[in-house]
Design an enzyme around this catalytic site. Structure first.
Site, mmCIF file in Angstrom:
data_model
loop_
_atom_site.group_PDB
_atom_site.id
_atom_site.type_symbol
_atom_site.label_atom_id
_atom_site.label_comp_id
_atom_site.label_asym_id
_atom_site.label_seq_id
_atom_site.Cartn_x
_atom_site.Cartn_y
_atom_site.Cartn_z
ATOM 1 N N CYS A 191 -1.334 -8.658 15.278
ATOM 2 C CA CYS A 191 -2.269 -8.530 16.397
ATOM 3 C C CYS A 191 -3.107 -9.797 16.567
ATOM 4 C CB CYS A 191 -3.164 -7.306 16.210
ATOM 5 S SG CYS A 191 -4.039 -7.239 14.646
ATOM 6 N N ALA A 242 -10.584 -10.286 4.253
ATOM 7 C CA ALA A 242 -10.783 -8.948 3.681
ATOM 8 C C ALA A 242 -10.755 -9.010 2.154
ATOM 9 C CB ALA A 242 -9.711 -7.994 4.201
ATOM 10 N N GLY A 263 0.800 -1.220 0.000
ATOM 11 C CA GLY A 263 0.000 0.000 0.000
ATOM 12 C C GLY A 263 0.831 1.268 0.000
ATOM 13 N N ASN A 300 -4.768 -10.510 4.177
ATOM 14 C CA ASN A 300 -5.556 -11.617 4.732
ATOM 15 C C ASN A 300 -6.709 -11.957 3.797
ATOM 16 O OD1 ASN A 300 -8.318 -10.470 6.016
ATOM 17 N ND2 ASN A 300 -6.698 -8.947 6.219
ATOM 18 N N ARG A 301 -7.112 -13.223 3.850
ATOM 19 C CA ARG A 301 -8.101 -13.729 2.902
ATOM 20 C C ARG A 301 -9.494 -13.181 3.156
ATOM 21 N NH1 ARG A 301 -10.268 -19.889 2.039
ATOM 22 N NH2 ARG A 301 -11.333 -19.509 0.081
#
Length: 613
Positions: A174, A122, A30, A119-120
């Site tokens: 996290c 999202a 990003g 991550n999958r």
């Protein structure tokens, strides 16, 4: 003559200055992507990311500096990108893209969406929202030296969920440190712990509670304050886990109480984490020792395939810590151990630590064999890979905005050149899969389950939400009365087994289905997606060696079956209807019970309910 503005045609340059794009994720990819966009000429950009900046991000996420530690990634990325192009209009959201506020209408504002996620869940969500809004999506991912960029357009290309994907090998920090929900999270945590105590310390592999967890404080200022409470100018001032362990002489009891009692009690003070999750339960060595069984009956089966009790894993933890301490001592001052799944003490340590953490977070514990099968090498994040992939995203975006969607490609970045001496390998985009339950013209998936055992809550949580990725499903029975089977309103879904609802549907089935088979759901299998490996309760894990990959998923292979031995089973089909529909429906076809006692039902449900707030 073609008029150019910089290196772009005038028409394209003008299009960039007016079109609005969404960047989802402000991490490794990003940051590079946002910088590329403003330097290319994009003027209207919105960026969203839930995460906050950690010290470990600074070696590859170059829009961030030490002074930014603890602050919102999206907000700081915006401020840094504006220094490249002050005239750009950038809006930053410190939030989750899965928040219901970012609905289909939100996505329809954009001409293009660019994913930079890790991550999958999202990725699945953004994929579905872009399909619903009919907005082109550029998907991307990296894993070490490997990378991939592809374009997803409704009706023209495969969507993100058209093909099954291998198991995810990297997880948000996290999740590992604060809110593990799967055994693999605990196994990764235990491997991190091994390195923190006995191996080479890595800031990316911290195991203590993440005080800057963005989910624990939705206010970015609160998150930043917590993250900077014990740091000065970005340099965290605290004793490392290894230093503390050495100061105790690697006392296994002190280590145990610190890791499985004190740290867990600290997590419990972050009460926002547990509003919608089951809170962890701390373990105390002394209490467990007092409650330990006097005589443990020998477990049956091979030693590596046995699942011990909590006290058994406590003893294994104690023994492995002592063995590893002696190994470290023999190697001399300043030496380090390297984790190897074929090294018995190292494997014992990870098995014990992972299983104790699984127990704390209410997961079923795993055998040493299972843990060894699931423990794979952690793939590092490499800045140059992120930079290459971010550049490719922009190039594909330029093709889309030029109206040249047919020239878009899936591009793979390889570690070594191919036979043509190319690192970048473009491939023609595949058409949508006819069997995809997300984007096919008639999306449908069949699930076999036991209606005597499966509850409505399990249908909601384990199947619709967990397996099929719905956020807030509503299911209504088409019985002429509008009977609600599942409601997105919290607390309104009943916990009855599905068999209790079959009687009210006896009069509305259109045709009877009679199926005879000697096959059954395997023992302890809660449900099975036809054509895929059965899902067990609690959630299963892939026990095969993990495969290097960019994304996560599962291997599929089982066939449907019904029971003829006195158990009631139900095969139901999940359907996605028009994107504008917010309420799905169920139609049950219930036959007269067979002499054998078998009942087969078909249930239709709208997959579109994942858009419901």
């Amino acid at each position: 003559m073609v008029q150019l503005v910089g290196s772009l045609r005038r028409e394209l340059a003008e299009s960039l200055s007016t079109c609005k794009v969404l960047v989802v994720g402000a991490g490794g990819i990003g940051c590079e992507l946002l910088k590329n966009l403003v330097l290319t000429g994009f003027k209207n950009i919105e960026v969203i990311d839930l995460d906050t900046i950690d010290v470990s991000n600074l070696n590859r996420q170059f829009l961030f500096q030490k002074k930014h530690v603890g602050k919102s990634k999206a907000q700081v990325a915006k401020e840094s990108a504006l220094q490249f192009c002050p005239s750009a209009n950038i809006t930053a959201y410190h939030d989750s893209i899965m928040n219901p506020d970012y609905n289909v209408e939100f996505f329809r504002k954009f001409m293009l969406v660019m994913n930079a996620l890790d991550n999958r869940a999202a990725r699945n969500h953004v994929n579905r929202m872009c399909l619903a809004a009919d907005i082109p999506l550029i998907e991307s991912g990296t894993a070490g030296y490997l990378g991939q960029v592809t374009v997803i357009k409704k009706g023209m290309t495969e969507c993100y969920e058209c093909q099954p994907k291998p198991t995810q090998k990297t997880f948000p920090g996290c999740t590992i440190r604060n809110t593990p929900s799967e055994p693999i999270h605990c196994i990764v945590w235990a491997k991190y712990l091994f390195n923190q105590l006995f191996g080479e310390e890595d800031a990316d592999q911290e195991v203590s509670p993440d005080t800057a967890d963005p989910e624990a404080a939705w206010n970015p200022e609160d998150t930043a304050a917590r993250a900077t409470a014990s740091e000065k100018d970005g340099d965290i001032k605290r004793v490392s886990t290894k230093e503390w362990a050495r100061s105790t002489g690697y006392d296994s009891v002190k280590l145990f109480n610190k890791l499985f009692k004190d740290d867990i009690m600290y997590l419990l003070t972050m009460d926002k984490l547990w509003k919608k999750r089951k809170a962890p339960i701390p373990l105390d060595w002394q209490q467990l020792e007092n409650m330990r069984p006097q005589e443990e009956s020998p477990a049956s089966g091979l030693k590596d395939q046995q699942v011990l009790g909590v006290w058994g894993y406590c003893q294994l933890f104690q023994h492995s810590v002592e063995t590893l301490r002696l190994q470290l001592q023999e190697k001399g001052e300043g030496s380090e151990l390297v984790w190897d799944k074929d090294d018995p003490p190292a494997m014992d340590f990870v098995t014990a630590a992972a299983n104790l953490r699984m127990h704390i977070f209410s997961m079923n514990m795993k055998s040493r064999f299972d843990v060894k099968s699931m423990a794979g090498n952690i793939i590092p994040a490499i800045a140059t890979t992120n930079a290459v992939i971010a550049g490719l995203i922009v190039l594909e975006g330029l093709k889309i905005l030029s109206g040249e969607l047919e020239s878009c490609r899936t591009i793979f970045l390889n570690k070594c050149p191919n036979l043509r001496k190319k690192l970048l390998v473009p491939c023609i985009l595949d058409p949508p899969s006819a069997n995809c339950y997300v984007c096919a013209s008639k999306p449908e998936v069949t699930v076999k389950l036991n209606v005597q055992k499966t509850t409505v809550l399990s249908l909601q949580d384990r199947i619709l939400k967990e397996r099929f990725g719905m956020v807030a499903p509503d299911v209504q029975i088409e019985d002429g009365k509008g009977t609600i089977l599942i409601s997105s309103e919290e607390g309104e879904t009943e916990g009855k087994v599905l068999l209790g609802f079959l009687s009210i549907l006896q009069g509305i089935f259109l045709q009877e289905q009679e199926k005879h088979s000697d096959e059954e759901l395997e023992r302890d299998v809660e449900f099975e997606v036809v054509g895929e490996a059965p899902d067990k309760a609690p959630p299963p894990q892939n026990n095969q060696e993990e495969v290097n990959s960019i994304t996560n998923g599962n291997k599929d292979s089982a066939q449907p079956s019904t029971s003829s031995k006195g158990e009631h089973h139900c095969s139901f089909c999940v359907h996605k209807q028009k994107h504008e529909e917010l309420l799905g429906s169920i139609v049950e076809k219930v036959p007269t019970p067979l002499a054998s006692g078998a009942i087969v039902a078909s249930v239709k449900h709208s997959l579109q309910t994942f858009f419901v707030a």
